[in-house]
Write a protein that holds these residues in place. Structure first.
Motif, PDB file in Angstrom:
ATOM      1  N   UNK A 141       0.802  -1.215   0.000  1.00 50.91           N
ATOM      2  CA  UNK A 141       0.000   0.000   0.000  1.00 50.91           C
ATOM      3  C   UNK A 141       0.837   1.268   0.000  1.00 50.91           C
ATOM      4  N   UNK A 142       2.019   1.223   0.633  1.00 49.43           N
ATOM      5  CA  UNK A 142       2.793   2.454   0.780  1.00 49.43           C
ATOM      6  C   UNK A 142       4.251   2.139   1.077  1.00 49.43           C
ATOM      7  N   UNK A 143       5.058   3.189   1.088  1.00 52.20           N
ATOM      8  CA  UNK A 143       6.453   3.081   1.516  1.00 52.20           C
ATOM      9  C   UNK A 143       6.615   3.856   2.811  1.00 52.20           C
ATOM     10  N   UNK A 144       7.257   3.244   3.790  1.00 51.76           N
ATOM     11  CA  UNK A 144       7.466   3.871   5.097  1.00 51.76           C
ATOM     12  C   UNK A 144       8.961   4.108   5.290  1.00 51.76           C
ATOM     13  N   UNK A 145       9.314   5.330   5.696  1.00 49.87           N
ATOM     14  CA  UNK A 145      10.727   5.701   5.896  1.00 49.87           C
ATOM     15  C   UNK A 145      10.898   6.194   7.324  1.00 49.87           C
ATOM     16  N   UNK A 146      11.878   5.613   8.023  1.00 44.34           N
ATOM     17  CA  UNK A 146      12.134   5.972   9.425  1.00 44.34           C
ATOM     18  C   UNK A 146      13.501   6.636   9.519  1.00 44.34           C
TER      19      UNK A 146
END
Length: 502
Positions: free
Chosen positions: A309-314
């Motif tokens: 669904x999405x890209x997550x960046x921490x």
């Protein structure tokens, strides 16, 4: 300074754009793989689904492409819809143009249609198609069937925007439109008109070819990778265009001589060995871009994870402690991370919904500073359109970036056959316990005459069962009054096993 590097081998062409020796963009083209994006086809409507306002179009690929109603140009849609109704009064035509579009009244199954591939097939989906055609040039993107003029947001000078609009408007044929690219800034009318005429000529060829083409035939393809990268990235900031292939060097020279003769002197030939991309450290940077973690110069890091669904960046501070106070440390890390995130989005070709978890900042002024910096960096250094929302109180930024082509991971990797894309595998302990349960079930469900059992397992599971859980094997033997032989087999994966009952 920037460089465009084009490595040509008999099996593949690779193109890289670097800035101060840091990789900014990477492109691949396998010589045995057909490139679909931006290609034109004479497709035919295989199925129309009014419920989801989508038509599936056969273009001769393994999976039919999908054409959503939002990708059908409005004039075509309105013309087709008006053909299905009777207009007795003049006012009814105006009402018809304002009516909601209905794909079942626009397209009919079995009819031919000219389509362009806007996105390559991804996973189980076919190619995304459109009839809102685009033909990119150096300064102009021609919209042959959409009569409007758009201007790049990166051209912020009002007088320059008006000047360019006037030039394009004066030279555009009726019924056509254009998007004025950032590269057109300060260009004269002669250069822009030359680019426009080149694109109009291509469009006329496409229209003529459509009439003569067979069903599912490819009518027009975009430029080969070596030329399209030069077209899209060559500007005053590029120091050199370097290739390791003499024929490609000559091909680029001929292309530039027609469209940008002022840049022909920038074409260079690289003589191997050493290997071209290794010499410029491209291969190591591509390998790093496949990892989840990207390090920052300050010692901080960013973790990039992509879901369906999405890209997550921490963002993490890592070893960076700053020199003044905590808020200063956090702001500096976040700004450095924002700059690197923009580079990674380009390099990994990540699109769609993106959520960035920056380090929390107590100062609203600093949050605003971070938001403006991220937005400006995207506008100045990323060609893909993006929308960024302001930093929330939790340090989260939501943004979208236009998808284009497959991501770097999709291009260079396959789903792991062991973990099946989960990113992890079961521990040897868990696998061993699962096998013991299945072994017990197999023994109990068979007849009472079972006296000998042979269990084939992977060597890692074998070591665990014979060294750690050997008592469990002995207890099972007592329970069914028989013998269990455990055999180590290199042919079996840790998650597979074989039970033979005698």
């Amino acid at each position: 300074m920037k460089k465009i590097l084009i490595s040509v081998n008999p099996w593949q062409t690779r193109a890289a754009v670097t800035k101060n020796d840091h990789l900014q963009n990477i492109y691949f083209e396998a010589h045995t793989t057909e490139q679909l994006e931006r290609s034109f086809y004479k497709g035919f409507i295989a199925k129309v689904l009014p419920g989801i306002q989508t038509a599936f179009v056969d273009i001769g690929q393994e999976k039919a492409g999908f054409l959503h109603i939002s990708e059908i140009d409005r004039e075509l849609a309105l013309t087709r819809m008006q053909e299905t109704i009777t207009l007795d009064e003049p006012n009814e035509e105006k009402k018809a143009r304002r009516a909601p579009l209905d794909i079942s009244k626009i397209l009919k199954e079995g009819e031919p249609i000219l389509v362009q591939v806007s996105k390559e097939p991804v996973y189980e989906k076919g190619a995304k198609l459109t009839t809102c055609f685009t033909l990119p040039g150096r300064f102009i993107v021609l919209l042959p069937n959409i009569p409007r003029i758009g201007i790049s947001k990166k051209i912020d000078d009002r007088d320059e925007r008006q000047r360019l609009r006037d030039i394009v408007q004066k030279n555009l044929p009726a019924g056509m439109g254009a998007i004025i690219r950032t590269s057109s800034t300060s260009r004269g009318e002669k250069e822009i008109k030359q680019d426009l005429n080149y694109l109009i000529k291509i469009w006329n060829t496409i229209r003529d070819s459509y009439e003569k083409a067979e069903r599912k035939e490819k009518i027009h393809a975009d430029l080969p990778l070596s030329l399209s990268v030069v077209r899209d990235h060559l500007d005053e900031d590029v120091e050199a265009v370097i290739t390791n292939d003499k024929n490609t060097q000559q091909e680029i020279y001929r292309f530039l001589k027609n469209v940008a003769p002022e840049y022909t002197h920038k074409i260079k030939l690289f003589s191997e060995p050493p290997l071209f991309f290794s010499h410029y450290n491209i291969d190591k940077q591509v390998e790093a871009a496949l990892q989840k973690k990207a390090t920052l110069k300050s010692g901080g890091s960013i973790i990039i994870e992509t879901t369906e669904a999405m890209t997550v960046i921490d963002v993490n501070t890592g070893k960076y402690t700053g020199k003044t106070n905590l808020e200063d440390t956090i702001l500096r890390t976040n700004l450095e991370a924002a700059d690197e995130i923009v580079r990674q989005l380009r390099l990994r070709n990540i699109g769609g919904l993106i959520v960035i978890d920056f380090i929390d900042m107590s100062s609203s002024a600093n949050r605003q500073k971070l938001y403006r910096f991220l937005e400006q960096t995207l506008r100045e250094h990323d060609k893909n359109q993006s929308v960024v929302l302001k930093v929330s109180e939790f340090g989260l930024v939501q943004m979208t970036r236009k998808r284009s082509r497959k991501t770097l991971v999709q291009q260079l990797t396959e789903t792991c056959p062991t973990c099946h894309g989960r990113g992890f595998i079961k521990s040897v302990k868990t696998l061993s316990f699962t096998i013991l349960r299945q072994l017990k079930t197999a023994i109990l469900t068979e007849s009472k005459d079972i006296k000998n059992v042979t269990l084939f397992v992977n060597p890692k599971v074998f070591d665990f069962l014979t060294q750690i859980e050997f008592d469990a094997i002995l207890n099972l033997e007592k329970e069914f009054n028989g013998t269990i032989t455990v055999v180590s087999s290199e042919k079996l994966t840790p998650e597979s096993h074989q039970i033979i009952l005698k």
